[in-house]
Design an enzyme around this catalytic site. Structure first.
Site: not given
Length: 430
Positions: A300, A55, A87, A174
């Site tokens: 992650d 991310h 996201n 997910h």
């Protein structure tokens, strides 16, 4: 410019020199010379690491991370390519947004950035996003995920799996059944009851994985399972592979090392999605990685600003950073225990994630004629993790104060050093 890396142990084997010219490995042998020399005596040479699950937060949450700071953290962790999750704000659900992220990675130059496109518009799970347009964009997106949210609608998931077949894409799920995890705060079990925190049952993950491997089999498409965390999930993926279903799976470093007993502290640094599981689950995912049921390690890496983590448990954001510690955790849990060789580490942290993500110029072997994406690693070193030392804008590491084995000494992206002696090389990019 030519550089010779002197005396590196390639994949942990015998020492050899590696000659790099114009971004390519041109010779491997003894007594090689170049215009510049990097002393790698005692160090392990691995192909540049590839993270399929990062991310980077930009655009929209530059208070937590930017493409520049995130790729700097990646370089310090030995990564030469990272896949940026969708996201962001706005969500990466159009060709325009994924191209923006891709170009930022190219401009900053610390690691190649491959955007992941959202499966659904706005991650809302109602209609498919512009999958084809993102695939045809300059970013050439091949991985699609609503990570952070589950594509819980079975019909929509089936359509997504069918759609990406046209361009050899993959849906990275997910796995979290939303109705079974409403208000969930930690792994469901005796400890969640003792602590008074709403439990997050393993079946919420396992039910989605079971459904999706059957959907993937039905439509003949590729499925990737994000951050698998339970023994049951390992068993379902193992069963699916035995049937020939085209499924791959990842485990995070923190699920290889940490367990739910840490939640006793109520320290939100240990609040993560999926949650830290039981000691038995930790053993199961290690076994799954060792026997090949789990294909890769993915970080992650989930940066958050201080105010989102330094608060009461219930209000805190889910997530941990992990790019700069991933290789050390894999060494501690898998290599030092004898479960994986360094050659296998190169597979699960470089070659296989590159193959899943369809990036042709990463995950390549350290061989003549191949791109010079190289990480030099000292497995004999130890270091105590200090959050203030990270290159990331965020400090939410669960390893603060822990002593971890190993240290990334140098990282080369297409022959150009991004890290030397453990420090970022200044003046790269903008």
């Amino acid at each position: 410019m030519s550089t010779v890396i002197k005396g590196a142990r390639i994949l942990g084997g015998e020492a050899a020199d590696i000659l790099v010219e114009d971004g390519v490995i041109t010779a491997i042998g003894a007594d090689l010379s170049g215009e510049e020399t990097v002393d790698a005596a005692g160090l392990i040479a691995l192909p540049g690491l590839v993270d399929l699950h990062t991310h980077l937060r930009e655009p929209g949450r530059e208070d937590a991370e930017t493409v520049r700071t995130g790729t700097q953290a990646a370089a310090r962790g030995g990564f030469t390519c990272v896949f940026a999750m969708a996201n962001t704000e706005p969500v990466a659900d159009t060709a325009g947004v994924v191209e923006q992220v891709w170009r930022l990675g190219r401009e900053h130059g610390y690691a190649d950035v491959q955007p992941i496109g959202a499966v659904t518009v706005g991650l809302e799970g109602e209609r498919l996003s512009e999958l084809g347009a993102m695939a045809d964009s300059a970013a050439q997106v091949r991985v699609f995920s609503d990570d952070g949210k589950c594509v819980s609608d079975a019909v929509l998931m089936r359509r997504a799996l069918e759609y990406v077949k046209a361009f050899d894409g993959v849906i990275a799920q997910h796995a979290q059944e939303p109705r079974l995890t409403e208000g969930a705060q930690m792994n469901e079990g005796p400890l969640s009851g003792e602590l008074g925190l709403t439990g997050w049952p393993a079946v919420a993950e396992e039910a989605i994985i079971a459904r999706d491997v059957l959907l993937a089999e039905h439509v003949g498409s590729r499925l990737h399972v994000c951050h698998l965390s339970t023994r049951g999930s390992v068993e379902i993926v193992r069963w699916a592979k035995s049937r020939g279903i085209d499924v791959t799976a990842e485990v995070t470093p923190h699920h290889l090392l940490l367990d739910d007993e840490l939640v006793r502290s109520y320290d939100p640094i240990f609040k993560v999605n999926p949650p830290l599981r039981s000691k038995d689950d930790v053993l199961a995912v290690r076994e799954g990685l060792a026997d090949g049921t789990i294909d890769i390690v993915a970080t992650d890496h989930a940066p958050h600003p201080m105010e989102d983590k330094e608060c009461e448990w219930g209000a805190a954001a889910f997530g941990m950073i992990g790019l700069e510690t991933a290789l050390s955790i894999v060494q501690q849990t898998m290599v030092d225990t004898g479960a994986l060789s360094w050659e296998r580490v190169a597979e699960v942290m470089s070659a296989t994630p590159a193959r899943i993500g369809r990036v042709a110029h990463h995950g390549r072997p350290l061989a003549v004629g191949e791109p010079a994406h190289v990480v030099l690693y000292d497995p004999a070193a130890t270091r105590t993790i200090e959050p203030a030392d990270t290159a990331s804008l965020s400090r939410n590491t669960p390893y603060a104060g822990r002593e971890l084995p190993g240290r990334v000494v140098a990282t080369f992206l297409a022959g150009k050093a991004t890290v030397l002696d453990g420090h970022l090389v200044e003046g790269i990019g903008q």
